[in-house]
Structure formats: structure tokens, C-alpha cells
Design a protein around this motif. Structure first.
Motif, PDB file in Angstrom:
ATOM      1  N   TYR A   1      49.398  43.582  48.049  1.00  0.00           N
ATOM      2  CA  TYR A   1      49.038  43.914  47.182  1.00  0.00           C
ATOM      3  C   TYR A   1      48.886  45.335  47.556  1.00  0.00           C
ATOM      4  CZ  TYR A   1      48.238  39.652  44.589  1.00  0.00           C
ATOM      5  OH  TYR A   1      48.217  38.618  43.868  1.00  0.00           O
TER       6      TYR A   1
ATOM      7  N   SER B   1      39.368  43.235  49.420  1.00  0.00           N
ATOM      8  CA  SER B   1      39.753  44.370  49.061  1.00  0.00           C
ATOM      9  C   SER B   1      38.455  45.134  48.222  1.00  0.00           C
ATOM     10  CB  SER B   1      39.714  43.656  47.753  1.00  0.00           C
ATOM     11  OG  SER B   1      40.437  44.278  46.373  1.00  0.00           O
ATOM     12  N   LEU B   2      39.429  46.569  48.622  1.00  0.00           N
ATOM     13  CA  LEU B   2      38.118  47.475  48.061  1.00  0.00           C
ATOM     14  C   LEU B   2      37.457  47.329  47.134  1.00  0.00           C
ATOM     15  CD1 LEU B   2      39.566  50.374  49.363  1.00  0.00           C
ATOM     16  CD2 LEU B   2      38.549  49.467  50.584  1.00  0.00           C
ATOM     17  N   GLY B   3      38.567  46.760  45.647  1.00  0.00           N
ATOM     18  CA  GLY B   3      37.982  46.680  43.801  1.00  0.00           C
ATOM     19  C   GLY B   3      37.153  46.047  43.939  1.00  0.00           C
ATOM     20  N   VAL B   4      36.979  44.820  45.142  1.00  0.00           N
ATOM     21  CA  VAL B   4      35.278  43.933  44.473  1.00  0.00           C
ATOM     22  C   VAL B   4      34.655  44.156  45.530  1.00  0.00           C
ATOM     23  CG1 VAL B   4      37.711  41.937  44.108  1.00  0.00           C
ATOM     24  CG2 VAL B   4      35.771  42.295  46.894  1.00  0.00           C
TER      25      VAL B   4
ATOM     26  N   PHE C   1      50.709  36.151  39.774  1.00  0.00           N
ATOM     27  CA  PHE C   1      50.715  37.704  39.339  1.00  0.00           C
ATOM     28  C   PHE C   1      51.404  38.798  39.499  1.00  0.00           C
ATOM     29  CE2 PHE C   1      49.690  41.790  41.313  1.00  0.00           C
ATOM     30  CZ  PHE C   1      48.446  42.609  40.330  1.00  0.00           C
TER      31      PHE C   1
ATOM     32  N   PRO D   1      43.405  42.644  41.280  1.00  0.00           N
ATOM     33  CA  PRO D   1      44.699  41.811  41.609  1.00  0.00           C
ATOM     34  C   PRO D   1      43.917  39.883  41.908  1.00  0.00           C
ATOM     35  CG  PRO D   1      44.424  43.228  43.658  1.00  0.00           C
ATOM     36  CD  PRO D   1      43.430  43.655  42.433  1.00  0.00           C
ATOM     37  N   PRO D   2      44.777  39.456  41.818  1.00  0.00           N
ATOM     38  CA  PRO D   2      44.331  37.941  41.718  1.00  0.00           C
ATOM     39  C   PRO D   2      43.997  36.856  43.286  1.00  0.00           C
ATOM     40  CG  PRO D   2      45.721  37.798  40.628  1.00  0.00           C
ATOM     41  CD  PRO D   2      46.040  39.341  40.642  1.00  0.00           C
TER      42      PRO D   2
ATOM     43  N   ALA E   1      38.729  45.803  40.541  1.00  0.00           N
ATOM     44  CA  ALA E   1      39.169  47.028  40.149  1.00  0.00           C
ATOM     45  C   ALA E   1      40.310  46.959  41.452  1.00  0.00           C
ATOM     46  CB  ALA E   1      38.853  48.425  40.842  1.00  0.00           C
TER      47      ALA E   1
END
Lengths: 349, 388, 313
Positions: free
Chosen positions: A130, A237-240, C26, C48-49, C104
Motif C-alpha cells: 500500500y 502504518s502511520l495512519g493508525v 482492497f 487501508p484494510p 488514515a
């Protein structure tokens, strides 16, 4: 079973933008000689050897096997290697000494960032499905973290500039540092980070000798006793993650006993000015603590060695009698994903 | 002052195959880790620390992949270490994990090693076009074949010995549901008729390229007491390294291998390995390394190892079974191969090896090596705890 | 001191990544302009999952669709895009919490300049024209001032889901072999093989690597070795290696050059492959412009006794 284990010697190269006239082993070997000379030990006297380095930095698989040439591993030695910063090699060596299998350990690490583009190389650390396909470089990720801190009211650009200025000013006393003195804060590299907020890119190596109990006292006038050492990792993941905080640093510090008594000095592995802000908060360091008297990673940031150097610098301050209780920190991964904290103390004077 | 005894209470591995196209890298390692936890009847929350190992990062094209795998392996908020000691890494990783328990730093540690070779091509990763250097002239087997010839010259072994090892290991693999190669129609004649790739090494005497992972749960005495199944106890463990290439290096029987074995035997109180050890899982990437390592590890005198192979001593029902799992010759996810050896030794000591169980295996050696025959890691595990 | 040798080294490979069920859904969804998240154990929706709960590590599989619109949680202005990044004009890196998600996603935001970007701003996905099932199917985000877009209610099941991606990666390095190897390579250009002697154990290393590996000290004293040497061991190569233009079978040998204390590797020619033997005396054969000898051929001398080279295998 508890065993007192200390850092008894530390050596490092002069860190430079490039060392293309030297192979990795040619860069590393003088540091190994220097650290052994400080203790009077020879390779054959060492009970365990552990190193940290990265194939991706070198652009070559098994790059660490050639560095072993500089050790003189003959007769064969008890030895291991982590694909991590040398601070974690030191951690492995510490556990080895704790078991009683060895009384002394040689720990070294090295990294040459000059052959490649380290900003791009580090993108290969990221989630390969990702994130890595977008090639977000290490400065960009740190800038996302810096903006989050600014948005949270934890810092602002002048405060970050002050961290940069203090670090490079302190580095004037560090002959090994790559960036020293008064430097312009410069243009934005990735906004809100300016060139002054970012670490120099360079090559270097470092080595430490550990020893247990009485052996440490024989080898060093004032050993830097490891009172605690621990490391923790966070989600990738930076987003978590909450980028304005470093729960892994705080937890590692707790486990290492950092909060039991105040430290007088802290060597923080904060390659970006904004990361010092995060770490100070996580470690509850106030203005009474000398932070990065060496100049820190903002003055010299040889990849894979910069964390070990923090432990070495903190220990060297104790060896010299300039510090009695110091905290050393190392980090790995994007935006402080993984963190190690060691608490070092000298014998009472 | 004594070390905490270390017990293996959970073992898990994937079914090793050429390409696991149905899983991500995270999915692959989680499969092995999940099985190890299940075997130990523990959950992710019971794990205090994770120690992971694999061979060069270029194989999957992910730099320090443990960072990406932290949450997949339940390591968030925990210590995580990543070991890399070339081909011996699977063994070294287990030993680093064991030290955490032995030093009483942690009570229960998950250790895991993997390789997903299908993400790239190992020969690409191993032969990046480094400028100024002479290109590798002979492929993977070309590195090993001259040493095999040197062994044959030195020992006078008949040239059929290599095929006997391959035939044995491939038959053993048929009894191991996790092994990569399941050659149901294998015969000695087929092995001996397979193409000579790097003379004296035939195709059937080489290892495959596999995707796979192997995991173990290591714990202390208290953890072992809670374990649902019999543990394997670590009786000795050591690593030894020597330089890659040096004047006087003995590639046939490296000193580091001898020293490593001697250290393990000393710790475990083994006076005569041939008599005191019941079975061996050793790292044999090319069949001739079985007799070579039998000598290096002290199971036979110099030049005599092939006689053990030839006389059937190393067969599954022999007096000293070697590579009961089918060995590296049947399964080779490079970074995991060393840990699979260690895990198979522990399975045997626990009596959990199923169809390839050696009856009455009480003390079993696990062995891994790598680099230019320079990095060695070994452990000896037993069905009874160490005498303290 | 001779000039430092340097040469470019490109490390590149198209990695073939299998995805597993969640990542497959995804990325296939992106191809179909659908953004999927996954429900974590604590009820949060991760986008994202991933296949595992980031807190408990338990397996999670419960896919839910989220909106292609969302809110910037932090950003950074990238005025100088680098190779491989989503846009080649200045853009903002952003973390975006999509409507319906609790975490995010990292991507690029196409905006006219840093003054047009702020945390909390609303954005939406700009889909790539051509989509194959990859994170780059999102071309980037773009500013958006409309209502949150509603999910289409997609189940997360796709008829022709992708199972893998090809992730091409290239890194460029400038390789320099260091002092000792450079000296060795310079001498080779004069068709001389020059090793280095260890000041401690006196062994001669060819090629020199800058350190005596057993003594751990720098080597410096140059010693010319060869050109003749002895085949100490070998194998016969019967399979063609990739990128090597050598007819099989051929002999790949360890050759101890006279005066050297360890063997180097080379090909043996000028003799039928099945007549090569341990102890054969050989000499290098050079070709114009080559850095290394093309191969070694027999000198015609009597074979060396095993005892003279048995330490040099």
C-alpha cells in the motif's frame, strides 16, 4: 539472576558525507582497533561479538560478512548480527552477558549512506503493498509528523529551528560530527521541514565494548552501568498511529527504569528536529536535562550506527565524569516506529 | 548464578511450496506463528517478545520487513528483534530468542523465520551486478561443488554417497506433511540418473526453492509447566563464526563448525556425540554435506562420515537418523531453513514428529550454517530438562 | 594514491507480490472505484484494510465499504517530487481519513500550492484513468467541498479479483570498492595480479580486501603473484547460467596462484573438460579489454603434488 553490565569503551569514526575511498571494512576497522585499545582487549579475549548493518544501505546482499574481516574472527568467535541499528546489537549482547555465557562483548555497527539515495532506499522499509509503491521518502514522512505536531500546538517552526541551532552549536565540541556550528536553517525540503531540520547524510561506524561485573571495573575507571534497557515497537502504518506521541518510547523508558530518578543527560536519536519534540514529551524531559550534548543525529546520522552512537556518547559522558545518570535512545522505522531506551549510571563519586 | 532453562512448547510451520500465491508476506508468517501458538495453547497476548529472522532483504525486496510485520506478529507494544546471519539465520534467531528466556528478560518469546522466495529470485538477490567484480561463473551449485570434490578426494568416498543421501531425504520427506518436495515415485535409480549439473553434484542432490515460514514458542520453567504437550528442553546452544575466505580455510570441515558443536556438547554434557545423541537435523543444501557435517560435528572421524551414510546408519530407522524431516534437500525457504532444523529437533524430542518420529529420541541436535561455510548455529534439545 | 574507482550499480527487480484475501479485495476494489475497509475487533474501520487487528493481532476479515471522500489529518508540501512518486508536479503528501473510516490512508494531494492545503480540509479520490488493482489506481486526492459521498453498498466480493501485484523497484547506487580492491583492479589493467601481505601472519591475500580476515589488521604491502598457478579443486558446470555467454560444459576451478595463500576462482580452458584434475598447473589467458583473465589454460608443467596445495582448496 542479575548481573551488572556496563559500557566500558566507545569509539566512532569521523562522520563524513562520503567515504568512497574506503570499503566498509576499511572504514570500520580503525574503530574496532580503537575501542579494543581502550580496554587493552584483543578479539580473542572477547566473549561475544554482535553487529548491526543493512544490506539495503550497501546495495549488496550479505554485506556484513565482509565487515567481519575487520574483526579478525580467528580462531572462530561467538558472533551474531542484527539487520538493525547497532543499539539493538548492543541489546542482544547485553542479554548474552546476562546469561553468564560471556563476560565481555564487542558491539559494532556501520552504515554508508553515500553510495545510494538514502531517502529513496528507506522507502523500501514501508508496507510493500500500500505504501512503498508510492515512494514516500523519509523526509516526507517526517514532515507529516512535524505538521501533526504543529497542528497539535506542540511546536512551531521557530522552535524546531532552535532545536537545530542548539544541536549544531553543541556539536562544535564533537570532533566526529559532520555538521557543526552556526548553519542556516535553509529552504523547505518537504514543508514544514527545512534542510536545517533534517539530519546530514553520511557514512560512519561505531563500536562499544560491554563488560560484566568486576571485569568492567578492570577495564574502565568509571564504567557506565546499564541500569535498564528495553525496546518496543508500534504499528507500522502511520495512519493508525498518533504521530504526535511515542508510546513505545515511553513504555521502553518505563521498563528501563528511566522514570525512577531524573537523568542529567539524554542522548536522543532524533534525526529530525520535530522528533526531538515527540521524544522529550514521551520521556518527560524538562529543561534541567542536557539533551544531545554531542549534537545528536542532527550533527551526524550514519544509518545503522546513529542509535549505537547515542548509547556510546551517553556512556562516554559517564566515563569522563561529566554525567552520573544518562538516558540513551535509539530509533528505527518511519516516524519513530521502534524505540530503544537505555539508562546508564556511573558509580557515585 | 544459573541460566533459566528454556523450553520449546509450540512449533508451527507452513506447508512449504515453491510459491504461496494465496497469501501475503504477513499471511505467510502469521500462518506459522498461529500454528505455534495453537500448539502451545497460547494467544498473541501471552507473548512477551518477538524475534524474527530471515536471509537478505533483497529476496522479498522489503528492507527490514520486521517493521512492516510488527502488527501482523502481534508485536505492537512489545520488543521485536531481527536477526540476519546468512543461511544460519533460522538457527541464530532461535538462539537469540532462547537467550531472552535464559537471561530471564522475558518469560515467553515467539521466534519465527521465513522466506518468500517467489517474490523475487534468490539468484538475482545473491548475484547483484556489483561493478568491478568478476561475475559469478557457476551459479549456486558451483559454489559448493568444488568443496564436495575436495571432500571426495580427502575421504576417498565412492561417488554414489551423494545419491544415497538424496534418496533417503526425499523418502523421509514423504512422511512429513510440511515438506516441499513429495516425490512419491522416487527411486535410487532416478536420483542417480538425474542430470549432472555441477559435477560432482546432480540435480536430485540439490535443494529446491521454497516459500515458507517456521515459528516456535520458547518459554521458561513456569511456562513449560503450563504447557499442554511435552516440551523440548534446550540442553545447549551456540553460534560460531569465522571469516568468509582466508588463507588456510577448510571449507570441507570448517573450524567454526567444530568449535560450535564442541561448545554445545560441553553445555549439554555430551561426551560422545555418536553414542549420546539420538538423531540429528542438519543443514544439508547439497547431499554431500551430510557426510561432511557428520565429520565436522564429531559423529565420525575425519574421512569416515560417508561410511555412516553408506551403511544406513543415517536412515530414519538407522542408529543415528539424520534429517528425518526430509531436510533442506526437500524444503528450502532459505531464511527459515535453519529454524526448521531446530524445530524438527524439538519435535523429535517432544515425540510430536508424527510419521517421521524416531522412537525414543531423547537428545536431538539441530544444526544450521551459512555464508561461505562460516556461520554456524546449533542447539541440542532433549525430552528432559537440563540438570541444574 | 590512484584515483578512487566508482561505477553505477542499479538494483532493480519486478517483485511479484501475492496479496491474500483482504489486500486482494482492497486493491481489486480500487480497480472498480470502490474503497474497502475492514472492521477491527474494537469496532473501528481500518482503511487501508489489513488482515490482522493492529492491537490484538487477531485475524480480521469483515470488509466494509467507505466513501471516496475524506478529511486530511496531516500533510506535508513536496515541492520537488522524486522518482516513482504519485505526481510529477509539486503536491502535498497527506494522510486522509476517508468518510466512514477510523484510520488514515497515505497518498498524494494535488493542490495548487501549500497555501491551499490545511489539516481538516476535505478531499476526494481522483481515480487513475487506467486501473489494474494497485494503490496507484488512486491517482491522488483532490480538494473537494461537496457532501460526503455515500458508499455504494459494495459487498467486497468481486468476480475477477486480483491475487497479486508486480511491484517494480529500482534503486541506484554508486559503487566504490575501496582502497585495497581499487589497487588490485588497477594492477589487473596491466595484466598483473597483485595481492597484499598481512603484516602479522605474513599471508598473501588475493584479491586483497583491505583487512587480513584472521588477524583483523590492515594489509598494505603489495605482492605480485602468479601468473601461474595450480588447480586445487573444481567442478564441471553443465547448466548455462543466466547472463553468461559460456558454452557448457566447462570447468570452474579454484586456482592458487603461485605466491598466493588462498585460491581465487576461474574457468579452465585449452583442455577437454573431462581431463581437468586437481593439481593441474595453469596460466591466465587474457582477452583484449577484459578486466579479468578470460580463462586459465594448462602450462604443460607436471601436476603439483597434493600436499603442496591441500591447504589451498
Amino acid at each position: 539472576m542479575t548481573r551488572d553490565i556496563a559500557v566500558v569503551a566507545f569509539a566512532q569514526t569521523d562522520h563524513r558525507r562520503t567515504t568512497d575511498e574506503l570499503s566498509e571494512v576499511e572504514m570500520l576497522m580503525p574503530v574496532l582497533h580503537e575501542v579494543l585499545d581502550r580496554t587493552g582487549l584483543k578479539t580473542a579475549d572477547i566473549g561475544f561479538t554482535c553487529s548491526g548493518s543493512s544490506d539495503y544501505l550497501a546495495g549488496r546482499a550479505f554485506s556484513f560478512t565482509l565487515a567481519l574481516d575487520g574483526v579478525g574472527a580467528w580462531p572462530p568467535i561467538s558472533e551474531s548480527h542484527v539487520e538493525m541499528d547497532g543499539a539493538w546489537a548492543l541489546y542482544e549482547a547485553w542479554t548474552k552477558l546476562l546469561t553468564g555465557d560471556a563476560d565481555t562483548a564487542l558491539v559494532y555497527s556501520y552504515g554508508k549512506s553515500s553510495p545510494g539515495s538514502v531517502r529513496d532506499v528507506l522507502t523500501r522499509q514501508l508496507d510493500p503493498y500500500y505504501v512503498a509503491p508510492l515512494w514516500p521518502d523519509s523526509v516526507a514522512l517526517a514532515a507529516l509528523q512535524a505538521q501533526a505536531l504543529i497542528d497539535a500546538g506542540d511546536t512551531d517552526e521557530p522552535a524546531l529551528a532552535a532545536v537545530a541551532a542548539r544541536s549544531r552549536a553543541d556539536a562544535t565540541a564533537n570532533s566526529h560530527a559532520q555538521l557543526r556550528g552556526s548553519l542556516p536553517q535553509g529552504e523547505y525540503l518537504v514543508r514544514p521541514l527545512r534542510t536545517g531540520d533534517c539530519p546530514p547524510i553520511g557514512d560512519g561506524a561505531a563500536a562499544v565494548v560491554l563488560a560484566a561485573g568486576e571485569r568492567a571495573r578492570e577495564l574502565c575507571e568509571r564504567p557506565a552501568w546499564i541500569r535498564g534497557i528495553d525496546h518496543r515497537i508500534e504499528a507500522h502504518s502511520l495512519g493508525v498511529r498518533d504521530l504526535t506521541d511515542s508510546p513505545s518510547t515511553r513504555l521502553a523508558a518505563e521498563k528501563a527504569g528511566a522514570f525512577e530518578r531524573p537523568v542529567d543527560t539524554a542522548e536522543l536519536h532524533a534525526p529530525f528536529t520535530s522528533q526531538e519534540v515527540v521524544l522529550r514529551k514521551a520521556l518527560r524531559l524538562d529543561d534541567s536535562v542536557r539533551v544531545n550534548p554531542s549534537g545528536g543525529a542532527l550533527a551526524a546520522n550514519p544509518m545503522m550506527a546513529a542509535g549505537l552512537i547515542r548509547i556510546g556518547e551517553a556512556a562516554a559522558g559517564i566515563h569522563r565524569g561529566e554525567s552520573d545518570r544518562a538516558l540513551a535512545h535509539a530509533t528505527s522505522g518511519p516516524c519513530l516506529q521502534q524505540n530503544l531506551v537505555a539508562v546508564l549510571e556511573g558509580d557515585p563519586r | 548464578m544459573s541460566k533459566e532453562p528454556v523450553a520449546v512448547v509450540g512449533i508451527g510451520q507452513t506447508k512449504h511450496v515453491a510459491a504461496r500465491r494465496d497469501v501475503s508476506i504477513a499471511g505467510l508468517v502469521r500462518e506459522a506463528a498461529g500454528r505455534a501458538l495453537e500448539d502451545a495453547e497460547l494467544t498473541w497476548a501471552d507473548v512477551d517478545a518477538v524475534v524474527i529472522g530471515k536471509a537478505p532483504d533483497f529476496f522479498e525486496g522489503v528492507m527490514m520487513p520486521e517493521l512492516y510485520l510488527a502488527d501482523a506478529l502481534g508485536a505492537v507494544g512489545k520488543p521485536m528483534l531481527r536477526v540476519h546471519t546468512a543461511g544460519s539465520v533460522g538457527g541464530s534467531t532461535a538462539l537469540v530468542a532462547a537467550n531472552l528466556v535464559a537471561a530471564r528478560v522475558h518469560g515467553t518469546v515467539l521466534t519465527l523465520a521465513f522466506e518468500k522466495q517467489s517474490e523475487s529470485n534468490a539468484m538475482w538477490g545473491l548475484s547483484l551486478p556489483i561493478p568491478f567484480q568478476q561475475p559469478l561463473l557457476a551459479g549456486a551449485g558451483g559454489f559448493f561443488a568444488p568443496h564436495v570434490r575436495a571432500y571426495m578426494r580427502r575421504s576417498g568416498a565412492p561417488d554414489t554417497v551423494g545419491s544415497l543421501v538424496a534418496y533417503k531425504d526425499r523418502r523421509n520427506a514423504l512422511k512429513n506433511p510440511y515438506a516441499h518436495l513429495h516425490e512419491h515415485d522416487i527411486t535410487l535409480e532416478k536420483v542417480q540418473a538425474s542430470p549432472m549439473l555441477w559435477d560432482p553434484i546432480r540435480y536430485s542432490e540439490t535443494c529446491p526453492s521454497s516459500d515458507g515460514a517456521c515459528a516456535m514458542v520458547l518459554t521458561d520453567r513456569a511456562g513449560a509447566a503450563r504447557a499442554p504437550r511435552p516440551p523440548a528442553w534446550m540442553l545447549g546452544g551456540a553460534m560460531r563464526s569465522e571469516p568468509t575466505l582466508f588463507a588456510g580455510k577448510d571449507f570441507v570441515s570448517p573450524q567454526a563448525g567444530k568449535d560450535c558443536a564442541a561448545d554445545v556438547y560441553r553445555q549439554a554434557g555430551i561426551a560422545d556425540p555418536r553414542r549420546d545423541i539420538d538423531a540429528v537435523e542438519m543443514y544439508v543444501p547439497f547431499s554431500w554435506y551430510e557426510p561432511m557435517w557428520l565429520e565436522n560435528l564429531g559423529f565420525a572421524d575425519e574421512g569416515e562420515g560417508w561410511k555412516l551414510t553408506e551403511s544406513g546408519v543415517t536412515e530414519l530407522d538407522g542408529d543415528l537418523p539424520v534429517n528425518m524431516s526430509g531436510g533442506v534437500l526437500s524444503t528450502n525457504p532459505i531464511g527459515a531453513s535453519g529454524m526448521i532444523r531446530f524445530a524438527e529437533a524439538a519435535l523429535q524430542a517432544r515425540g510430536q514428529a508424527g510419521e517421521h518420529q524416531v522412537d525414543g529420541a531423547r537428545r536431538v541436535l539441530g544444526h544450521a550454517y551459512g555464508g561461505g561455510s562460516q556461520f554456524f548455529s546449533m542447539w541440542l534439545v532433549g525430552s528432559e530438562p537440563p540438570e541444574s | 594514491m590512484p584515483e578512487v574507482l566508482k561505477a553505477p550499480l542499479a538494483v532493480e527487480f519486478p517483485f511479484t507480490r501475492s496479496l491474500g484475501p483482504v489486500q486482494s479485495a482492497f486493491l481489486t476494489g480500487l480497480r472498480e472505484r470502490v474503497v474497502l475497509g475492514v472492521k477491527a475487533k474494537d469496532g473501528r474501520t481500518l482503511v487501508p484494510p489489513v488482515e490482522y487487528d493492529p492491537v490484538t493481532a487477531e485475524e480480521i476479515r469483515d470488509l466494509v465499504e467507505v466513501a471516496p471522500t475524506g478529511t486530511v489529518t496531516t500533510w506535508a508540501w513536496n515541492h520537488e517530487p522524486r522518482r516513482g512518486q504519485p505526481l510529477d508536479t509539486p503536491f502535498a503528501w497527506v494522510l486522509v481519513r476517508l468518510d466512514g473510516a477510523d484510520t488514515a490512508l497515505l497518498h498524494a494531494l494535488d493542490a495548487p500550492g501549500p497555501d491551499a492545503v490545511h489539516t481538516g480540509m476535505r478531499v476526494r479520490v481522483r481515480w487513475a484513468e487506467e486501473r489494474s488493482g494497485a494503490i496507484t489506481d488512486i491517482a491522488c486526492f483532490e480538494p473537494y467541498d461537496g457532501e460526503p459521498a455515500g458508499p455504494t453498498g459494495h459487498s467486497g466480493e468481486f468476480a475477477d479479483a486480483i491475487s497479486g501485484i508486480v511491484a517494480f523497484a529500482r534503486l541506484d547506487y554508486t559503487y566504490s570498492p575501496g582502497r585495497a580492491q581499487s589497487d588490485y583492479i588497477h594492477a589487473l589493467s596491466e595484466r598483473r595480479t597483485v595481492g597484499e601481505r598481512c603484516p602479522s601472519c605474513r599471508k598473501v591475500y588475493v584479491p586483497p580486501r583491505g583487512a587480513c580476515p584472521t588477524c583483523g589488521v590492515a594489509t598494505a604491502e603489495h605482492v605480485e603473484v602468479g601468473p601461474r598457478g595450480t588447480v586445487t579443486t573444481f567442478c564441471i558446470v553443465n547448466i548455462k547460467a543466466k547472463n553468461l555467454d559460456i558454452e557448457v560444459p566447462y570447468v570452474y576451478a579454484h586456482i592458487a596462484l603461485d605466491g598466493a595463500d588462498l585460491a581465487l576462482h576461474g574457468r579452465i580452458g585449452g583442455i577437454p573438460y573431462d581431463q581437468v584434475r586437481m593439481g593441474l598447473r595453469v596460466e591466465p589467458v587474457w582477452t583484449e579489454g577484459a578486466r579479468y583473465p578470460d580463462h586459465y589454460r594448462p602450462t604443460g608443467e607436471p601436476d603439483a603434488e597434493y600436499d603442496t596445495y591441500k591447504e589451498l582448496l
